[in-house]
Design an enzyme around this catalytic site. Structure first.
Site, PDB file in Angstrom:
ATOM      1  N   ASP A 127       0.851  -1.187   0.000  1.00 42.60           N
ATOM      2  CA  ASP A 127       0.000   0.000   0.000  1.00 42.60           C
ATOM      3  C   ASP A 127       0.888   1.238   0.000  1.00 42.60           C
ATOM      4  O   ASP A 127       1.095   1.883   1.033  1.00 42.60           O
ATOM      5  CB  ASP A 127      -0.947  -0.008   1.199  1.00 42.60           C
ATOM      6  CG  ASP A 127      -2.018   1.065   1.111  1.00 42.60           C
ATOM      7  OD1 ASP A 127      -2.112   1.704   0.042  1.00 42.60           O
ATOM      8  OD2 ASP A 127      -2.741   1.272   2.093  1.00 42.60           O
TER       9      ASP A 127
ATOM     10  N   VAL B   9     -11.929   6.192   8.707  1.00 41.23           N
ATOM     11  CA  VAL B   9     -12.248   7.618   8.782  1.00 41.23           C
ATOM     12  C   VAL B   9     -12.976   7.776  10.107  1.00 41.23           C
ATOM     13  O   VAL B   9     -13.949   7.060  10.362  1.00 41.23           O
ATOM     14  CB  VAL B   9     -13.159   8.070   7.612  1.00 41.23           C
ATOM     15  CG1 VAL B   9     -13.517   9.549   7.758  1.00 41.23           C
ATOM     16  CG2 VAL B   9     -12.470   7.837   6.268  1.00 41.23           C
TER      17      VAL B   9
ATOM     18  N   SER C 155      -5.856   2.511  18.539  1.00 39.96           N
ATOM     19  CA  SER C 155      -6.833   1.603  17.929  1.00 39.96           C
ATOM     20  C   SER C 155      -8.174   2.318  17.979  1.00 39.96           C
ATOM     21  O   SER C 155      -8.244   3.484  18.361  1.00 39.96           O
ATOM     22  CB  SER C 155      -6.903   0.283  18.704  1.00 39.96           C
ATOM     23  OG  SER C 155      -7.533   0.484  19.969  1.00 39.96           O
TER      24      SER C 155
ATOM     25  N   HIS D 202       4.350   3.868  13.474  1.00 41.30           N
ATOM     26  CA  HIS D 202       3.223   4.406  12.682  1.00 41.30           C
ATOM     27  C   HIS D 202       1.893   4.086  13.338  1.00 41.30           C
ATOM     28  O   HIS D 202       0.835   4.396  12.798  1.00 41.30           O
ATOM     29  CB  HIS D 202       3.263   3.891  11.245  1.00 41.30           C
ATOM     30  CG  HIS D 202       2.688   2.522  11.015  1.00 41.30           C
ATOM     31  ND1 HIS D 202       2.988   1.438  11.816  1.00 41.30           N
ATOM     32  CD2 HIS D 202       1.831   2.059  10.063  1.00 41.30           C
ATOM     33  CE1 HIS D 202       2.341   0.375  11.355  1.00 41.30           C
ATOM     34  NE2 HIS D 202       1.630   0.727  10.307  1.00 41.30           N
TER      35      HIS D 202
END
Length: 473
Positions: free
Chosen positions: A147, A230, A373, A395
């Site tokens: 990705d 999102v 999370s 990250h």
């Protein structure tokens, strides 16, 4: 217990990444009357003494392949460095052995200059996720990842915390209206967005990439699957931040995580195959095949990688612009950072290619976002420029459970309980993305205090993820 044997199980037994694992897994599909424990016993025995299994009706092909691998001439391959430099590691005690071993192999490449392992690291393909590798004028497609240019983007609004709680239905409506998830999913007709990235010359100059333009257009502004999200949350600044010009307080914020969708994944697959065809490495390092940046292939990949990164950024820009208009809000600050990428940077006074596969750039003063999370906080950070970490940080929290293990060991009730306890509304997502599948973000942040300063804390409140089981991360 009849849990399927997977590639990671075989690697733990000592099988190297590559063709032998695939061959062994094909045998496992048949089982031939053996239970799981008996299959493990035979897998171990055939690896240690393949000669004893040459005539075995089940394991003969695997035994012969192991013997052939052992007898391949070393001169057929690019030689690995027998005395590699050590790499820096942060939070090493909580990093699985598979990730450490992958990093050790990466350090043996003849093009490697330096390496570092971030505290959220776990095993991947080639370079571990959470691995940082500096090389000499060479780029590793699997060191960048599938990705390409996957990133975090944050918008902090001039909306106070209480407004969120008084208008949750409105936020839910806008979140559903202005985000789209699922591997392969995109927009059609009048719902497609436009962006300058689609006018990039790379689409015209690279015939392979040109074929991907229509798909890229349809997926522009979408988020894919896997761990992409999102979400709305509350961003808390415990003190005034003069650089961002944001006073102390709690604000509603939008946080997004996704990458370059089908465009990046297809480019990654194409150039990884070409790298493996042209850069013959021993089996253990096969997925670290690299391209010389002075070569035509190296330049092609570099331009395609940068296009993928620009495209990933455009996807976030489309989402954030739509949401800003829908909410009628003013954005006080925007922060964006990416991973799964390679950069030209200076290290020890020489230009190197820095691969960050699941690692956040953390040069001195550089801003980034490190998420936890769906129920754990994320952090807005400012890099300290630690050279031993090759100017990098984690990250995210990093997985502590594979997707398979999470699905088998976490129940819907477990997940619903933890969401309720944290006051989080979830739209979509499977059990493989449950909070318990991730490491403790506080532990991860504690392990990298010398890498970043925390500027503000983001607490998720409404999260949308793919609900179709797709794993595009």
């Amino acid at each position: 217990m009849n849990t399927p044997i997977n590639g990671n199980d075989l690697k733990e037994l000592g099988y190297p990444e590559g063709t032998l694992v695939g061959l062994a897994l094909r045998i496992n599909k048949k089982r031939n009357g053996y239970n799981r424990e008996e299959m493990f016993m035979h897998y171990k025995a055939v690896l240690e003494h393949p000669e004893n299994y040459i005539d075995d009706k089940v394991f003969s092909k695997l035994a012969i392949a192991i013997i052939e691998k052992a007898n391949e001439k070393p001169e057929d391959f690019i030689q690995l460095n027998k005395n590699p430099n050590a790499f820096s590691a942060y939070g090493l005690e909580n990093i699985e052995e598979g990730a450490r071993k992958q990093m050790e192999v990466a350090m043996q490449l003849p093009v490697t200059i330096a390496g570092a392992l971030m505290p959220d690291a776990h095993q991947g393909y080639g370079l571990p996720i959470g691995g940082v590798l500096a090389t000499n004028n060479a780029v590793i497609p699997y060191g960048v990842g599938v990705d390409i240019g996957c990133r975090m983007a944050l918008s902090v609004y001039d909306i106070p915390e209480f407004f969120y709680y008084e208008n949750e239905d409105k936020f839910k409506r806008e979140l559903i209206a202005h985000s789209k998830f699922g591997a392969g999913h995109g927009f059609h007709g009048q719902y497609k967005s436009d962006h300058a990235v689609l006018e990039s010359n790379v689409f015209n100059e690279n015939t392979f990439v040109k074929k991907l333009k229509d798909k890229a257009w349809s997926q522009l502004g979408s988020s894919g699957g896997g761990n992409h999200f999102v979400e709305f949350g509350i961003m808390e600044f415990e003190k005034d931040d003069e650089i961002l010009n944001i006073p102390k307080g709690k604000y509603v914020a939008l946080l997004t995580h996704s990458g370059s969708r089908g465009l990046g994944a297809t480019i990654a697959g194409h150039y990884t195959k070409l790298a493996k065809d042209t850069c013959k490495l021993p089996e253990v390092a096969k997925n670290l095949a690299y391209l010389d940046l002075n070569s035509q292939l190296g330049q092609e990949y570099w331009l395609a990688m940068n296009l993928s990164g620009d495209y990933a950024s455009a996807c976030h820009e489309v989402i954030h612009t739509k949401m800003e208009k829908a909410l009628g809000a003013t954005v006080l600050a925007k922060v964006e950072n990416h991973h799964n990428f390679a950069w030209k940077e200076m290290y020890n006074n020489e230009e190197v290619i820095v691969h960050r596969k699941g690692a956040t750039p953390a040069a001195k003063g550089l801003m980034g976002i490190i998420p936890g999370s769906m129920t754990a906080p994320g952090f807005l950070v400012r890099g300290k420029g630690e050279e031993n970490a090759i100017n990098s940080a984690s990250h995210g929290a990093g997985r502590q459970m594979s997707r398979t293990k999470a699905i088998k060991s976490i129940t819907k009730t477990d997940m619903q309980t933890i969401l309720k306890d944290h006051g989080v509304t979830l739209i979509g997502a499977g059990l493989d993305e449950a909070p318990m599948a991730y490491k403790d973000i506080h532990q991860v942040m504690a392990a990298q205090q010398e890498l970043v300063d925390v500027v503000a804390k983001f607490t998720p409140k409404m999260v949308r993820m793919a609900d179709d089981g797709s794993h595009e991360d």
